[in-house]
Scaffold this motif. Sequence first.
Motif, mmCIF file in Angstrom:
data_model
loop_
_atom_site.group_PDB
_atom_site.id
_atom_site.type_symbol
_atom_site.label_atom_id
_atom_site.label_comp_id
_atom_site.label_asym_id
_atom_site.label_seq_id
_atom_site.Cartn_x
_atom_site.Cartn_y
_atom_site.Cartn_z
ATOM 1 N N THR A 12 56.750 29.715 32.398
ATOM 2 C CA THR A 12 56.266 28.333 32.391
ATOM 3 C C THR A 12 57.424 27.448 32.818
ATOM 4 O O THR A 12 58.542 27.600 32.314
ATOM 5 N N ALA A 24 60.581 27.020 41.167
ATOM 6 C CA ALA A 24 59.199 27.499 41.157
ATOM 7 C C ALA A 24 58.922 28.398 42.347
ATOM 8 O O ALA A 24 58.336 29.486 42.213
ATOM 9 N N LEU A 28 57.754 32.352 42.356
ATOM 10 C CA LEU A 28 56.499 32.717 43.012
ATOM 11 C C LEU A 28 56.744 33.760 44.099
ATOM 12 O O LEU A 28 55.990 34.736 44.219
ATOM 13 N N LEU A 34 53.323 32.176 37.367
ATOM 14 C CA LEU A 34 53.996 30.912 37.073
ATOM 15 C C LEU A 34 53.001 29.829 36.689
ATOM 16 O O LEU A 34 52.022 29.589 37.402
ATOM 17 N N THR A 35 53.274 29.194 35.555
ATOM 18 C CA THR A 35 52.514 28.020 35.130
ATOM 19 C C THR A 35 53.440 26.826 35.220
ATOM 20 O O THR A 35 54.564 26.871 34.717
ATOM 21 N N VAL A 36 52.979 25.760 35.861
ATOM 22 C CA VAL A 36 53.833 24.599 36.058
ATOM 23 C C VAL A 36 53.184 23.336 35.507
ATOM 24 O O VAL A 36 51.962 23.235 35.397
ATOM 25 N N LEU A 47 52.383 23.773 45.104
ATOM 26 C CA LEU A 47 52.676 25.005 44.377
ATOM 27 C C LEU A 47 51.394 25.714 43.966
ATOM 28 O O LEU A 47 51.346 26.945 43.912
ATOM 29 N N ALA A 52 50.729 29.093 42.011
ATOM 30 C CA ALA A 52 51.062 28.648 40.658
ATOM 31 C C ALA A 52 49.825 28.144 39.935
ATOM 32 O O ALA A 52 48.905 27.579 40.552
ATOM 33 N N ARG A 53 49.814 28.336 38.620
ATOM 34 C CA ARG A 53 48.764 27.747 37.782
ATOM 35 C C ARG A 53 49.276 26.404 37.314
ATOM 36 O O ARG A 53 50.373 26.302 36.757
#
Length: 293
Positions: A12, A24, A28, A34-36, A47, A52-53
């Motif tokens: 995260t 990030a 990735l 990856l949670t952003v 992203l 990315a989530r």
Amino acid sequence: MTQNLVEKTPVTLLGLGAMGTALARAWLAAGHPLTVWNRTPDRAAALADEGARVADTAAAAVAANSLVVICLLDDASVTETLAGTDLAGRDVVDLTTGTPAEARARARWVSERGARHLDGGIMAVPPMIGVPESGGYVFYSGSHELFERYQETLAVPAGTTYVGEDPGFAALHDVALLSAMYGMFAGAAHAFALIRTEDIDPAAFAPLLADWLVAMAPAVHRTADQLRSGDYTKDVVSRLSMQVAGTPTFLNTAEQQGVSPELLTPYFELMRRRLAEGDGEEDLTGVIDLLTH
């Protein structure tokens, strides 16, 4: 034919400024889930397209993964962002630039909320992130167990250098190196100012300046050895008395070139003070004692 897939640690990331976005993209590209989250959601759109989530809130982002990396503007923004989040059981890695005291206070703050803490000081600019040959790295301090657990993941964006259990040591190393950098920039600025009004091409002068700074850099090892031994006369190349005697030349040259000496005079004054109360046979190392008393 089978392919062995290595499960990558989910991350995260809170904060998507220039540095956060670079971090990030590195995770990735390496295949880490990856949670952003970012205060300004628009910054997360690109992203999201890259895999990315995007979490709607910081609390949701923190809840998504055990490893929570923070890269925000300052320590106050970290407090504001984490307010209302449940940190229990989380491993918090704070890459936000701050002071050693702030890092130590943050470590206590995180621990009180049931989480573990690791502080980081990034010795790189965004274009160096995710580029191993760039030489960028991050200082880490705090829980050594936490560092070992996540070292492989943390090494994806940049190299890792662990500097101790004291949570403030990463920030201290960061600021110490950057302070030396600004001192170097100050000297370079004065050098360029001296030639500014003459028929000297700055582009031709720059390699000479760069090579000279590189040649002088190893002197820090002698300084460190003198500090460790306490003998400031050990292996002296240029005596303090001789260097103080030479300072008028630098000041007079600056005056003749119409250049302010304000970048030089504070250091020269410290040299003169040290000579007045110390040994003229010693190195410049004694100036450090004037700064720390």
